[in-house]
Design a protein around this motif. Structure first.
Motif, PDB file in Angstrom:
ATOM      1  N   PHE A 126       0.964  -0.965  -0.089  1.00 50.05           N
ATOM      2  CA  PHE A 126       0.133   0.218  -0.154  1.00 50.05           C
ATOM      3  C   PHE A 126       0.630   1.263   0.151  1.00 50.05           C
ATOM      4  O   PHE A 126       2.063   1.127   0.616  1.00 50.05           O
ATOM      5  CB  PHE A 126      -0.968   0.033   1.197  1.00 50.05           C
ATOM      6  CG  PHE A 126      -1.623   1.117   1.570  1.00 50.05           C
ATOM      7  CD1 PHE A 126      -2.775   1.258   0.808  1.00 50.05           C
ATOM      8  CD2 PHE A 126      -1.369   2.248   2.177  1.00 50.05           C
ATOM      9  CE1 PHE A 126      -3.645   2.527   1.125  1.00 50.05           C
ATOM     10  CE2 PHE A 126      -1.928   3.452   2.579  1.00 50.05           C
ATOM     11  CZ  PHE A 126      -3.159   3.569   1.875  1.00 50.05           C
ATOM     12  N   GLN A 147       7.558  12.994   3.770  1.00 50.69           N
ATOM     13  CA  GLN A 147       8.352  12.018   4.437  1.00 50.69           C
ATOM     14  C   GLN A 147       8.610  12.477   5.764  1.00 50.69           C
ATOM     15  O   GLN A 147       8.364  13.636   6.326  1.00 50.69           O
ATOM     16  CB  GLN A 147       9.881  12.413   3.762  1.00 50.69           C
ATOM     17  CG  GLN A 147       9.953  12.336   2.121  1.00 50.69           C
ATOM     18  CD  GLN A 147       9.622  10.951   1.658  1.00 50.69           C
ATOM     19  OE1 GLN A 147      10.278   9.924   1.840  1.00 50.69           O
ATOM     20  NE2 GLN A 147       8.165  10.802   1.107  1.00 50.69           N
ATOM     21  N   ARG A 190       7.029   3.116   6.152  1.00 50.10           N
ATOM     22  CA  ARG A 190       7.507   2.382   4.780  1.00 50.10           C
ATOM     23  C   ARG A 190       6.192   2.735   3.799  1.00 50.10           C
ATOM     24  O   ARG A 190       6.515   2.790   2.571  1.00 50.10           O
ATOM     25  CB  ARG A 190       7.613   0.824   5.125  1.00 50.10           C
ATOM     26  CG  ARG A 190       8.978   0.598   5.905  1.00 50.10           C
ATOM     27  CD  ARG A 190       9.346  -1.006   5.504  1.00 50.10           C
ATOM     28  NE  ARG A 190       8.152  -1.668   5.835  1.00 50.10           N
ATOM     29  CZ  ARG A 190       8.113  -2.341   7.237  1.00 50.10           C
ATOM     30  NH1 ARG A 190       8.914  -1.931   8.154  1.00 50.10           N
ATOM     31  NH2 ARG A 190       7.081  -3.000   7.402  1.00 50.10           N
ATOM     32  N   MET A 191       5.090   2.948   4.186  1.00 45.09           N
ATOM     33  CA  MET A 191       4.036   3.011   3.070  1.00 45.09           C
ATOM     34  C   MET A 191       3.799   4.552   2.658  1.00 45.09           C
ATOM     35  O   MET A 191       3.115   4.600   1.744  1.00 45.09           O
ATOM     36  CB  MET A 191       2.622   2.672   3.898  1.00 45.09           C
ATOM     37  CG  MET A 191       2.298   1.193   4.144  1.00 45.09           C
ATOM     38  SD  MET A 191       0.840   1.147   5.110  1.00 45.09           S
ATOM     39  CE  MET A 191       0.810  -0.483   5.273  1.00 45.09           C
ATOM     40  N   THR A 192       4.516   5.261   3.174  1.00 49.87           N
ATOM     41  CA  THR A 192       4.432   6.780   2.777  1.00 49.87           C
ATOM     42  C   THR A 192       5.794   7.201   2.218  1.00 49.87           C
ATOM     43  O   THR A 192       5.742   8.454   1.842  1.00 49.87           O
ATOM     44  CB  THR A 192       3.872   7.686   4.089  1.00 49.87           C
ATOM     45  OG1 THR A 192       4.912   7.212   4.965  1.00 49.87           O
ATOM     46  CG2 THR A 192       2.653   7.055   4.228  1.00 49.87           C
ATOM     47  N   GLN A 193       6.768   6.449   2.168  1.00 48.51           N
ATOM     48  CA  GLN A 193       7.920   7.051   1.505  1.00 48.51           C
ATOM     49  C   GLN A 193       8.076   6.622  -0.047  1.00 48.51           C
ATOM     50  O   GLN A 193       7.714   5.429  -0.441  1.00 48.51           O
ATOM     51  CB  GLN A 193       9.208   6.403   2.228  1.00 48.51           C
ATOM     52  CG  GLN A 193       8.838   6.531   3.791  1.00 48.51           C
ATOM     53  CD  GLN A 193       8.788   7.916   4.320  1.00 48.51           C
ATOM     54  OE1 GLN A 193       9.937   8.754   4.126  1.00 48.51           O
ATOM     55  NE2 GLN A 193       7.672   8.436   4.473  1.00 48.51           N
ATOM     56  N   PHE A 194       8.494   7.471  -0.592  1.00 42.79           N
ATOM     57  CA  PHE A 194       8.761   7.059  -1.907  1.00 42.79           C
ATOM     58  C   PHE A 194       9.966   6.051  -2.353  1.00 42.79           C
ATOM     59  O   PHE A 194      10.049   5.270  -2.956  1.00 42.79           O
ATOM     60  CB  PHE A 194       9.517   8.511  -2.793  1.00 42.79           C
ATOM     61  CG  PHE A 194       8.252   9.235  -3.123  1.00 42.79           C
ATOM     62  CD1 PHE A 194       7.557   8.969  -4.390  1.00 42.79           C
ATOM     63  CD2 PHE A 194       8.061  10.672  -2.733  1.00 42.79           C
ATOM     64  CE1 PHE A 194       6.401   9.789  -4.628  1.00 42.79           C
ATOM     65  CE2 PHE A 194       7.165  11.202  -3.147  1.00 42.79           C
ATOM     66  CZ  PHE A 194       6.310  10.830  -4.228  1.00 42.79           C
ATOM     67  N   GLU A 195      10.832   6.202  -1.449  1.00 43.98           N
ATOM     68  CA  GLU A 195      11.995   5.216  -1.745  1.00 43.98           C
ATOM     69  C   GLU A 195      11.820   4.195  -0.496  1.00 43.98           C
ATOM     70  O   GLU A 195      11.115   4.310   0.596  1.00 43.98           O
ATOM     71  CB  GLU A 195      13.567   5.889  -1.524  1.00 43.98           C
ATOM     72  CG  GLU A 195      13.523   7.089  -1.818  1.00 43.98           C
ATOM     73  CD  GLU A 195      13.306   7.255  -3.500  1.00 43.98           C
ATOM     74  OE1 GLU A 195      13.566   6.226  -4.185  1.00 43.98           O
ATOM     75  OE2 GLU A 195      13.204   8.284  -3.933  1.00 43.98           O
ATOM     76  N   LEU A 203      11.241  -0.019   0.906  1.00 42.97           N
ATOM     77  CA  LEU A 203      10.437  -1.321   0.783  1.00 42.97           C
ATOM     78  C   LEU A 203       9.018  -1.013   1.121  1.00 42.97           C
ATOM     79  O   LEU A 203       8.697  -0.447   1.975  1.00 42.97           O
ATOM     80  CB  LEU A 203      11.130  -2.419   1.632  1.00 42.97           C
ATOM     81  CG  LEU A 203      12.526  -2.840   1.286  1.00 42.97           C
ATOM     82  CD1 LEU A 203      12.823  -3.876   2.241  1.00 42.97           C
ATOM     83  CD2 LEU A 203      12.583  -3.049  -0.137  1.00 42.97           C
TER      84      LEU A 203
END
Lengths: 318, 318
Positions: A225, A309, B306-311, B313
């Protein structure tokens, strides 16, 4: 790389609290193509009437868009939509729709259009979407948009069309309606069980969410997601075409990554979709995107990255 | 560090498509306190009646919540709310509200409650919020929630209350209603011109957005923006208290950072708010949060990151 999109090529009359236009270039394939043109070569497929002339062709060609598959139907009139928005810009009110040449549309693609690496089926009757899909069997990545109307009157066709694409891109309310599942995560999972390996839920000013399944995820997880807010703008003048601009940025970017549809690229595509949608709504119709510069896109993408971020610097608002 | 919250301490009767409860512990100060208790020492302030007994006190104390400022009014009944949710869990339908002892509430804070470093004024009549604010003049950071009712019937009092706090935390529709400004970025700016240096717009399942101004921003920009989606859950059973749990996670975390209210900490606080809200809605009332473990919070925070970062996993869905 090359991208084919089929959908409406239209004239719009739009009134919002911030102004109005009596007749301007519009339609899903137009907004999509303009947004995608910053990333790849794009061919819109669709019919136009005698009212579609040099001015409109020139606007598209000035962005490098290949117009060979825009079919001129002599004696016909182009698709026309009239709508307005009130205080809540999330809700479009349709005042008039005239199908014109779109009522008799039978997609006939050129060999070049058929050879596209990427295919997007904008919101049209799902049997037409399937006809185009069948002609583009070289496409390694395909997507589809739709609307509540087709869920109501052509659901079986729509389900068959969805099963044949890699990525569904629709409003979140339509994902719920399509699946009868109020929970969006469950609804997205139900769509992926029909065939697509990615679902993008468009959420208007709230942005967009991406659900993916299977091999595209680096970590080998079954599902992942990702979500982005809409880019915060203090001046939104006309939301018409925002969803199509999003899809254009999303699929345009992905057509340019040489088939590497891994999770980081899908997330970056979400970012470019968000950025293109945000420029689109700043002015009426195609006014803003038709004079947009690539550097502006990259600047806003970077601002969006900083705004979402946990670590790093805050960004000024657009 | 210590945190004081004033607001309703209540019993709720709730029915959703996934079940119902005839009488369970609820109220804004309760949901807030339980969420905040994972980060700091919290004191809820508010009245209860004879129906509030050892079982309820014990639940709060088991989470380390200091209950000295819960005022027992002999012969009275606690605040009671009955509501239900249909297919769309974003919309609460109120069937009954009984103010009980809350109708005569005059906040009298203990010295310890007055000495709080952080203060949260949950959604109560804005003149009461101001009375509490005036008693807690040691608080270095203060926040306020409200609702459409007070905008309708006590707008001047509410505006005065807002001017006296550092952070407004309300639903996005209420920010629009309060300012008469449909554009959320403009509406948030208008609120910050009244006094607060931060505005959190709660957006239900779409998550929350943070607008900040001034010195709190590392880059020295005038304004910054941050947003998080709601944590994607496949099982949401009862959304009651989600907003209060968000605020509890947000202010609880910020009370624990020793006054360092910079942008990275504010963003992390948004993350903890989002995580606590997501646990709250997984079960009815306080059922899930009252047996939550700190490790579960940290795991979900990391998944959200992790679900909201461009880079990086992708994460499995919760």
């Amino acid at each position: 790389m090359a991208l084919t999109v089929v959908g409406s090529i239209a004239f719009d009359a739009v009134k919002t609290p911030f102004g109005e236009r009596e007749r301007m270039l519009g339609g899903a394939a137009v907004h999509f193509s303009l947004a995608a043109s910053f990333f790849t070569q794009v061919r819109p497929v669709g019919p136009v009437g005698d009212d579609f002339g040099d001015e409109q062709f020139e606007l598209l060609r000035s962005r490098g868009i290949v117009t060979d598959d825009i079919e001129h139907v002599p004696g016909g009139q182009s698709f026309f939509w009239r709508g307005h928005y009130d205080f809540d810009l999330n809700v479009a009110h349709t005042d008039d729709t005239q199908l014109g040449v779109f009522g008799e549309f039978e997609p006939k693609l050129s060999d070049a259009a058929k050879a596209a690496d990427t295919l997007f089926l904008a919101n049209i009757q799902p049997d037409l979407q399937r006809q185009v899909r069948a002609q583009c069997d070289a496409a390694g990545f395909s997507g589809l948009d739709s609307m509540n109307l087709w869920i109501d009157i052509a659901k079986d066709s729509l389900l068959a069309a969805i099963a044949e694409v890699d990525c569904l891109v629709v409003n979140d309310a339509e994902i719920r309606m399509l699946t009868g599942e109020s929970n969006l995560a469950r609804a997205a999972r139900a769509v992926m069980e029909m065939g697509p390996r990615a679902v993008v839920a468009k959420r208007g000013e709230y942005g967009a969410a991406l659900f993916t399944s299977g091999a595209g995820t680096e970590a080998g997880d079954d599902h992942s997601f990702f979500a982005l807010p809409g880019f915060p703008l203090e001046d939104v003048r006309d939301p018409t075409g925002a969803g199509d601009s999003f899809a254009g940025g999303f699929f345009g970017y992905l057509d340019g990554v040489d088939g590497n549809l891994d999770e980081p690229n899908l997330r970056r595509a979400m970012g470019y979709g968000t950025v293109l949608a945000s420029f689109n709504v700043e002015e009426f119709g195609t006014e803003r995107v038709s004079r947009l510069q690539r550097e502006e896109i990259d600047e806003r993408f970077e601002a969006l990255r900083r705004m979402t971020q946990f670590e790093g610097l805050p960004a000024p608002r657009g």
